[in-house]
Design an enzyme around this catalytic site. Structure first.
Site, PDB file in Angstrom:
ATOM      1  N   CYS A  77      42.651  31.772 -55.215  1.00  0.00           N
ATOM      2  CA  CYS A  77      44.054  32.020 -55.571  1.00  0.00           C
ATOM      3  C   CYS A  77      44.783  32.662 -54.390  1.00  0.00           C
ATOM      4  O   CYS A  77      44.402  33.728 -53.928  1.00  0.00           O
ATOM      5  CB  CYS A  77      44.134  32.927 -56.802  1.00  0.00           C
ATOM      6  SG  CYS A  77      45.835  33.434 -57.168  1.00  0.00           S
ATOM      7  N   CYS A  80      46.208  36.350 -55.278  1.00  0.00           N
ATOM      8  CA  CYS A  80      45.346  37.513 -55.444  1.00  0.00           C
ATOM      9  C   CYS A  80      45.276  38.216 -54.086  1.00  0.00           C
ATOM     10  O   CYS A  80      45.360  37.562 -53.046  1.00  0.00           O
ATOM     11  CB  CYS A  80      43.949  37.090 -55.883  1.00  0.00           C
ATOM     12  SG  CYS A  80      43.794  36.816 -57.661  1.00  0.00           S
ATOM     13  N   HIS A 140      45.149  38.786 -61.736  1.00  0.00           N
ATOM     14  CA  HIS A 140      45.249  37.331 -61.859  1.00  0.00           C
ATOM     15  C   HIS A 140      45.387  36.863 -63.313  1.00  0.00           C
ATOM     16  O   HIS A 140      46.115  35.907 -63.602  1.00  0.00           O
ATOM     17  CB  HIS A 140      43.996  36.703 -61.234  1.00  0.00           C
ATOM     18  CG  HIS A 140      43.986  35.205 -61.220  1.00  0.00           C
ATOM     19  ND1 HIS A 140      44.503  34.474 -60.172  1.00  0.00           N
ATOM     20  CD2 HIS A 140      43.545  34.299 -62.141  1.00  0.00           C
ATOM     21  CE1 HIS A 140      44.360  33.178 -60.438  1.00  0.00           C
ATOM     22  NE2 HIS A 140      43.792  33.051 -61.621  1.00  0.00           N
ATOM     23  N   ASN A 180      58.645  30.613 -63.810  1.00  0.00           N
ATOM     24  CA  ASN A 180      58.147  29.496 -64.611  1.00  0.00           C
ATOM     25  C   ASN A 180      56.785  29.932 -65.117  1.00  0.00           C
ATOM     26  O   ASN A 180      55.973  30.395 -64.331  1.00  0.00           O
ATOM     27  CB  ASN A 180      57.912  28.243 -63.763  1.00  0.00           C
ATOM     28  CG  ASN A 180      59.176  27.744 -63.090  1.00  0.00           C
ATOM     29  OD1 ASN A 180      60.257  27.857 -63.634  1.00  0.00           O
ATOM     30  ND2 ASN A 180      59.035  27.190 -61.908  1.00  0.00           N
ATOM     31  N   HIS A 191      48.409  32.657 -61.352  1.00  0.00           N
ATOM     32  CA  HIS A 191      48.644  34.078 -61.108  1.00  0.00           C
ATOM     33  C   HIS A 191      50.102  34.426 -61.464  1.00  0.00           C
ATOM     34  O   HIS A 191      51.020  33.713 -61.064  1.00  0.00           O
ATOM     35  CB  HIS A 191      48.377  34.371 -59.631  1.00  0.00           C
ATOM     36  CG  HIS A 191      48.262  35.815 -59.323  1.00  0.00           C
ATOM     37  ND1 HIS A 191      47.072  36.394 -58.911  1.00  0.00           N
ATOM     38  CD2 HIS A 191      49.164  36.812 -59.386  1.00  0.00           C
ATOM     39  CE1 HIS A 191      47.281  37.690 -58.728  1.00  0.00           C
ATOM     40  NE2 HIS A 191      48.543  37.964 -59.008  1.00  0.00           N
ATOM     41  N   HIS A 193      53.627  35.173 -61.389  1.00  0.00           N
ATOM     42  CA  HIS A 193      54.556  35.270 -60.265  1.00  0.00           C
ATOM     43  C   HIS A 193      55.875  34.589 -60.616  1.00  0.00           C
ATOM     44  O   HIS A 193      55.947  33.798 -61.548  1.00  0.00           O
ATOM     45  CB  HIS A 193      53.966  34.620 -59.008  1.00  0.00           C
ATOM     46  CG  HIS A 193      53.923  33.114 -59.064  1.00  0.00           C
ATOM     47  ND1 HIS A 193      53.017  32.418 -59.833  1.00  0.00           N
ATOM     48  CD2 HIS A 193      54.692  32.178 -58.464  1.00  0.00           C
ATOM     49  CE1 HIS A 193      53.223  31.123 -59.694  1.00  0.00           C
ATOM     50  NE2 HIS A 193      54.237  30.935 -58.873  1.00  0.00           N
ATOM     51  N   GLN A 195      59.889  33.401 -58.549  1.00  0.00           N
ATOM     52  CA  GLN A 195      60.434  33.001 -57.257  1.00  0.00           C
ATOM     53  C   GLN A 195      61.884  33.446 -57.134  1.00  0.00           C
ATOM     54  O   GLN A 195      62.541  33.702 -58.142  1.00  0.00           O
ATOM     55  CB  GLN A 195      60.368  31.480 -57.106  1.00  0.00           C
ATOM     56  CG  GLN A 195      58.942  30.936 -57.212  1.00  0.00           C
ATOM     57  CD  GLN A 195      58.890  29.440 -56.973  1.00  0.00           C
ATOM     58  OE1 GLN A 195      59.131  28.984 -55.860  1.00  0.00           O
ATOM     59  NE2 GLN A 195      58.590  28.685 -58.005  1.00  0.00           N
TER      60      GLN A 195
HETATM   61 ZN   LIG Z   1      45.354  35.294 -58.450  1.00  0.00          ZN
END
Ligand SMILES: [Zn+2]
Length: 371
Positions: A77, A80, A140, A180, A191, A193, A195
């Protein structure tokens, strides 16, 4: 509840020259000085924009994005921290609280491949602007709804900080912070997140919303966003949650199977303008909403279904219409029921004619019941 707290901001540079910014809210978090030792070569350039003369709108052409990382295995990932993901990580540190970095495969960047010649009669321009990734946590397997109110407050401050900084870039005309979640939405990394896009032009929906807000203001002297919020609060049948500073409601003409708007009670153009009390209450109210969304659908085996969603902040453009625009968070989902997705099919994709089979009042009642 008072959540405002000290957030330490540390700016660094990745191996290919992209910026990385750590926002630490943990007391005693170590200094963020780790060096990115990867051999990345020069940074990827953004592509170009082509003008769609039929619709009067721009389309970004970014061919290199076809090579971007797609649902990698957990131990590779890139979001991470390096301590857990080795050479695949974009984050050199062993851990972090919240981190922002420039996207390695950018739709818009401060440098673009301008080696394009448009054919006679067509318009193009370099895709200058910004595309940043925001990691909400180093965990994660977590999700936004699992964050603590204190961490969400940090994320709100980060969104405001990114809006202010990207807005100072002369190439950026509009800043959009969004998340999203779920493979159904097209997420390429699990993971948690989001934007931030800094567009070099006003995207189509933003341009329409601004034109409507201007027209309403000229005609009535009032803000359209404020009038819509007042109407929803007066009616009440679509209100999901309300606090001292914010109201969450299903809009009267919702387009998506599940759609909720979250609006501040005070007239503010963007996230930057929110005060401490508004940011604190937003952190708590937004978590409450997201946790309800994850209880809307139940799987056949009784297990929970994490609702795939898109959450996006509609803000005033950087240099236009700030006197008539009003901040609004839009949360929407394509999931109609377990295993059933709404597709943007012929009518929606073809002519933008939306058809929905959910009644907004019923969706709001369901969300109120999930307290
Ligand atoms: Zn991750």
């Amino acid at each position: 509840m008072r959540l405002a707290h000290e957030v330490r901001r540390t700016v660094g540079t990745l191996a290919d020259g992209r910026r990385i910014i750590y926002y630490d809210d943990t007391e005693g978090a170590p200094e963020r000085r780790a060096v990115d030792t990867r051999d990345l070569g020069p940074r990827e350039l953004a592509g170009h924009l082509r003008y769609d003369a039929l619709l009067g709108d721009w389309v970004a052409v970014a061919g290199h994005r076809m090579n971007r990382t797609l649902l990698p295995p957990r131990d590779e990932c890139p979001l991470c921290p390096a301590g857990r993901s080795g050479g695949a990580s974009e984050i050199p540190e062993a851990d972090y609280d919240v981190v922002v970095f420039e996207n390695r495969f950018p739709s818009y960047a401060p440098v673009a491949d301008d080696d394009v010649v448009a054919p006679e009669g067509y318009l193009h321009r370099p895709a200058l602007g910004r595309t940043e990734v925001v990691c909400f946590t180093s965990d994660h397997d977590s999700t936004f709804a699992d964050l603590t109110p204190r961490r969400v407050r940090t994320v709100v401050d980060v969104w405001a900080d990114r809006t202010a900084e990207l807005g100072r870039d002369p190439d950026v005309a509009h800043v959009f912070c969004f998340e999203n979640r779920g493979e159904e939405i097209g997420v390429t990394l699990h993971h948690p997140h989001g934007q931030v896009y800094g567009y070099p032009y006003l995207p189509a929906r933003t341009a329409v919303v601004l034109a409507r807000a201007r027209e309403h203001h000229e005609r009535t002297g009032r803000l359209l966003g404020a009038d819509l919020l007042a109407a929803e609060r007066a009616d009440g049948s679509r209100v999901v949650l309300t606090g001292e500073h914010w109201t969450a409601y299903v809009p009267y003409a919702a387009r998506w199977p599940l759609e909720v708007h979250v609006a501040p009670h005070r007239d503010v153009p963007d996230l930057v303008a929110l005060d401490d009390a508004e940011r604190d209450e937003l952190a708590v109210l937004y978590l409450d909403l997201l946790r309800r969304l994850d209880r809307v659908h139940v799987a056949a085996d009784g297990g929970r279904i994490r609702l795939p969603y898109i959450a996006g902040w509609h803000q005033a453009p950087v240099r236009a219409g700030r006197d008539v625009s009003r901040l609004l968070l839009q949360v929407m989902s394509v999931l109609r029921g377990p295993g059933k997705l709404k597709y943007l099919a012929g009518s929606e994709s073809g002519v933008g004619g939306w058809v929905t089979d959910t009644r907004p009042e019923a969706v709001a009642a369901r969300l109120r019941d999930l307290a």
